[in-house]
Design an enzyme around this catalytic site. Structure first.
Site, mmCIF file in Angstrom:
data_model
loop_
_atom_site.group_PDB
_atom_site.id
_atom_site.type_symbol
_atom_site.label_atom_id
_atom_site.label_comp_id
_atom_site.label_asym_id
_atom_site.label_seq_id
_atom_site.Cartn_x
_atom_site.Cartn_y
_atom_site.Cartn_z
ATOM 1 N N GLU A 1 0.821 -1.210 0.000
ATOM 2 C CA GLU A 1 0.000 0.000 0.000
ATOM 3 C C GLU A 1 0.860 1.267 0.000
ATOM 4 O O GLU A 1 0.372 2.364 0.245
ATOM 5 C CB GLU A 1 -0.923 0.005 1.223
ATOM 6 C CG GLU A 1 -1.766 -1.236 1.362
ATOM 7 C CD GLU A 1 -2.890 -1.331 0.337
ATOM 8 O OE1 GLU A 1 -3.044 -0.405 -0.488
ATOM 9 O OE2 GLU A 1 -3.609 -2.339 0.360
ATOM 10 N N HIS B 1 -3.273 2.994 7.679
ATOM 11 C CA HIS B 1 -4.174 2.427 6.670
ATOM 12 C C HIS B 1 -4.474 1.010 7.105
ATOM 13 O O HIS B 1 -3.556 0.219 7.325
ATOM 14 C CB HIS B 1 -3.494 2.447 5.296
ATOM 15 C CG HIS B 1 -4.280 1.746 4.256
ATOM 16 N ND1 HIS B 1 -3.725 0.806 3.435
ATOM 17 C CD2 HIS B 1 -5.581 1.835 3.890
ATOM 18 C CE1 HIS B 1 -4.649 0.342 2.601
ATOM 19 N NE2 HIS B 1 -5.780 0.952 2.859
ATOM 20 N N HIS C 1 -7.457 -2.464 7.216
ATOM 21 C CA HIS C 1 -8.625 -3.178 6.728
ATOM 22 C C HIS C 1 -9.250 -3.864 7.935
ATOM 23 O O HIS C 1 -9.056 -5.050 8.157
ATOM 24 C CB HIS C 1 -8.225 -4.195 5.656
ATOM 25 C CG HIS C 1 -7.602 -3.570 4.458
ATOM 26 N ND1 HIS C 1 -8.332 -3.211 3.355
ATOM 27 C CD2 HIS C 1 -6.329 -3.200 4.199
ATOM 28 C CE1 HIS C 1 -7.539 -2.659 2.462
ATOM 29 N NE2 HIS C 1 -6.317 -2.646 2.946
#
Length: 114
Positions: A76, A95, A97
């Site tokens: 990423e 960042h 998930h």
């Protein structure tokens, strides 16, 4: 921020906190920090937070060139790099998930932007 062992450990500790509190599963998250020299300190790809060491973190230049580190940076990295290049006011990025967000995003309704 200056690149230091303490900063690198703070990044790892934050990864461990995210995992312990259920915000990430496995290695489904990454962190970057803008360094004073303009480079970006970033977590490596596919290294478990429980075994990550300060030496595992990677330094990227603003153009994405790996400046230091023996690992591959997170996949990423472009998200981190582009945000850092466009937003000089951003000092760090998390960042992730999150398992709950991933579950919610699989619904037909999607997730509203806020």
């Amino acid at each position: 921020m200056n690149d230091s062992r303490e900063l690198r450990q703070d990044v790892i500790d934050t990864c461990l906190w995210l995992k312990a509190n259920g915000f990430v599963f496995s290695t489904w998250g990454n962190i970057s920090v803008r360094l004073d020299d303009g480079n970006i300190l970033i977590t490596p790809s596919k290294v478990d937070y429980d075994t990550m060491t300060p030496e595992d973190l990677v330094v990227l230049s603003p153009d994405g060139t790996q400046v230091s580190g023996h690992r591959l940076s997170t996949s990423e990295r472009e998200i981190h790099r582009r945000v850092m290049n466009k937003r000089p006011d951003v000092g760090a990025i998390i960042h992730m998930h999150s398992p709950y967000v991933m579950a919610a995003s699989s619904r037909d309704e999607g997730i509203p932007v806020f």
